[in-house]
Design an enzyme around this catalytic site. Structure first.
Site, PDB file in Angstrom:
ATOM      1  N   GLN A 155       0.821  -1.207   0.000  1.00 33.21           N
ATOM      2  CA  GLN A 155       0.000   0.000   0.000  1.00 33.21           C
ATOM      3  C   GLN A 155       0.854   1.255   0.000  1.00 33.21           C
ATOM      4  O   GLN A 155       2.065   1.213   0.247  1.00 33.21           O
ATOM      5  CB  GLN A 155      -0.932  -0.001   1.215  1.00 33.21           C
ATOM      6  CG  GLN A 155      -0.233  -0.123   2.553  1.00 33.21           C
ATOM      7  CD  GLN A 155      -1.217  -0.428   3.676  1.00 33.21           C
ATOM      8  OE1 GLN A 155      -1.577   0.451   4.436  1.00 33.21           O
ATOM      9  NE2 GLN A 155      -1.624  -1.697   3.772  1.00 33.21           N
TER      10      GLN A 155
ATOM     11  N   HIS B  75       4.744   0.100   0.792  1.00 29.96           N
ATOM     12  CA  HIS B  75       5.200  -0.662   1.945  1.00 29.96           C
ATOM     13  C   HIS B  75       4.216  -1.778   2.254  1.00 29.96           C
ATOM     14  O   HIS B  75       3.048  -1.737   1.863  1.00 29.96           O
ATOM     15  CB  HIS B  75       5.381   0.240   3.171  1.00 29.96           C
ATOM     16  CG  HIS B  75       4.124   0.914   3.619  1.00 29.96           C
ATOM     17  ND1 HIS B  75       3.569   1.982   2.943  1.00 29.96           N
ATOM     18  CD2 HIS B  75       3.290   0.676   4.671  1.00 29.96           C
ATOM     19  CE1 HIS B  75       2.475   2.375   3.560  1.00 29.96           C
ATOM     20  NE2 HIS B  75       2.270   1.598   4.604  1.00 29.96           N
TER      21      HIS B  75
ATOM     22  N   ARG C 204      -4.061   0.522  -2.307  1.00 26.93           N
ATOM     23  CA  ARG C 204      -3.444  -0.796  -2.280  1.00 26.93           C
ATOM     24  C   ARG C 204      -2.734  -1.109  -3.588  1.00 26.93           C
ATOM     25  O   ARG C 204      -3.138  -0.643  -4.654  1.00 26.93           O
ATOM     26  CB  ARG C 204      -4.491  -1.854  -1.946  1.00 26.93           C
ATOM     27  CG  ARG C 204      -5.035  -1.698  -0.536  1.00 26.93           C
ATOM     28  CD  ARG C 204      -6.102  -2.717  -0.191  1.00 26.93           C
ATOM     29  NE  ARG C 204      -6.527  -2.536   1.198  1.00 26.93           N
ATOM     30  CZ  ARG C 204      -7.454  -1.672   1.585  1.00 26.93           C
ATOM     31  NH1 ARG C 204      -8.079  -0.936   0.681  1.00 26.93           N
ATOM     32  NH2 ARG C 204      -7.761  -1.543   2.861  1.00 26.93           N
TER      33      ARG C 204
END
Length: 384
Positions: A89, A246, A265
């Site tokens: 995301q 991340h 996402r």
């Protein structure tokens, strides 16, 4: 005022069935326990331990009833326990979030609609500090020269990914992988990663195989091959700013973030992925990840400060021989993570005793706090 707060663990499927229970010194329930939220976020506000049954958002509103402007905490503090990977995301900047939220509001998109991307107009920078001896994460885009070497180790199957990187850059490659048009390439790269060997990228390939097992055929497995694999030791932290890709892989940590639900996402999830919006916020900068180094903030106190107004995080190691004095900024939340300590405020005479997993809220007038006993606490507060 000092007041105890608590919350129930959230049972997301990626959560660990043991890590939070072990921290709290109780028997596991057998269900996954992913996060415990400490704050006034409307999705899961903490309970106030004053016998009234109020939640923290209600309590804070009552404290400021005379002004008619209920205060809100600018941050959300969490215990996070991952047994399997969270979705890849990224989060928007403050300016982007304000504009995009206003656009979706004007379009009349219901707040609970699956295709709505912005639940509020805030950014969501975040910081995590490891509590487990090992905490694994994917953070940011790897140096492109290193990624070229990794893709080369995968053989001919990964050549189309390398070609996309050369012609379209990181954003174009991520968009192509997530578009659905590259599924044959995705499947071939995942298959190659399951058998490839590399002295330089052995751990990256191990992570890739774990992801492929958990999310078969998911394009996020290949997106993860473009990202840095980071391993934190206990007490080490990393900061994730706007647009940084991340995903947390495994371990227990204390997470502190701006109070927002805005998540774009990028794979490793069954949830909807808004590819254009992900690309609109994506930070394509490539390079190694720098850990966020704490700075001294008093005897036994260190401060993780990313330089934003929303939050800073203090880590306090307390010993039984003398109190630790903790200067706080704004309304603070104190969370115990080891031992047993008593927390006193500048105004409140009676201390509150905290054991691992227990927390309290301290209003601004209580600064400086005193932490007495042998243990460890983290203190969430406003930033600069």
């Amino acid at each position: 005022m000092l007041i105890g707060i608590s919350n129930a663990p959230r049972d997301s499927a990626w959560g660990s069935p043991t890590l939070i229970a072990e921290l709290e010194g109780r028997e596991p329930t057998g269900a996954p326990e992913a996060e415990v939220w400490f704050g006034d976020h409307p999705a899961s506000p903490s309970a106030v331990l004053d016998g009234t049954g109020r939640t923290l958002d209600q309590w804070l509103a009552a404290q400021d009833a005379e002004s008619g402007t209920p205060p809100r905490l600018p941050y959300l503090l969490k215990l996070l326990a991952a047994a399997s990977t969270l979705s890849i995301q990224a989060h928007p900047s403050k300016a982007h979030a304000e504009a995009a939220f206003a656009r979706e509001e004007a379009a009349g998109i219901p707040m609970d609609a699956a295709h709505r991307s912005y639940r509020d107009d805030n950014h969501k920078p975040e910081l995590i500090v490891a509590l487990s001896e090992r905490f694994e994460a994917l953070v940011g885009v790897r140096d492109l020269a290193a990624t070229r070497r990794l893709l080369k180790a995968l053989g001919d199957a990964a050549a189309p990914v390398q070609q996309r990187l050369d012609t379209d850059g990181v954003g174009g490659t991520v968009g192509w992988l997530l578009s659905g048009d590259a599924q044959d390439i995705v499947d071939a790269v995942i298959a190659a990663a399951t058998t490839a060997e590399s002295d330089e990228f052995g751990f990256e390939l191990e992570v890739s195989r774990r992801l492929a097992t958990a999310y078969p055929g998911d394009p996020g497995v290949v997106v993860a091959l473009l990202m840095n694999v980071v391993t934190l030791c206990r007490g080490e932290g990393v900061y994730v700013g706007a647009g940084v890709l991340h995903a947390y892989l495994a371990g227990l940590g204390v997470e502190l973030m701006a109070a927002s639900d805005n998540v774009m996402r990028g794979g490793l999830t069954p949830k909807p992925i808004d590819v254009p919006e992900l690309l609109a916020v994506l930070d394509e900068s490539a390079g190694a990840v720098a850990l966020l180094q704490p700075e001294p903030a008093g005897e036994g106190v260190e401060r993780f400060a990313p330089g934003i107004p929303d939050f800073a995080l203090l880590r306090v190691e307390s010993v039984s021989t003398s109190p630790r004095v903790v200067e706080t900024t704004g309304t603070a939340i104190v969370l115990a993570t080891a031992g047993e300590v008593a927390v006193r405020g500048a105004v409140t005479a009676d201390p509150i005793v905290l054991r691992p997993g227990q927390a309290l809220l301290a209003t601004p007038a209580e600064s400086p706090l005193q932490v007495v006993g042998a243990g460890e606490v983290f203190v969430a507060q406003s930033g600069i």
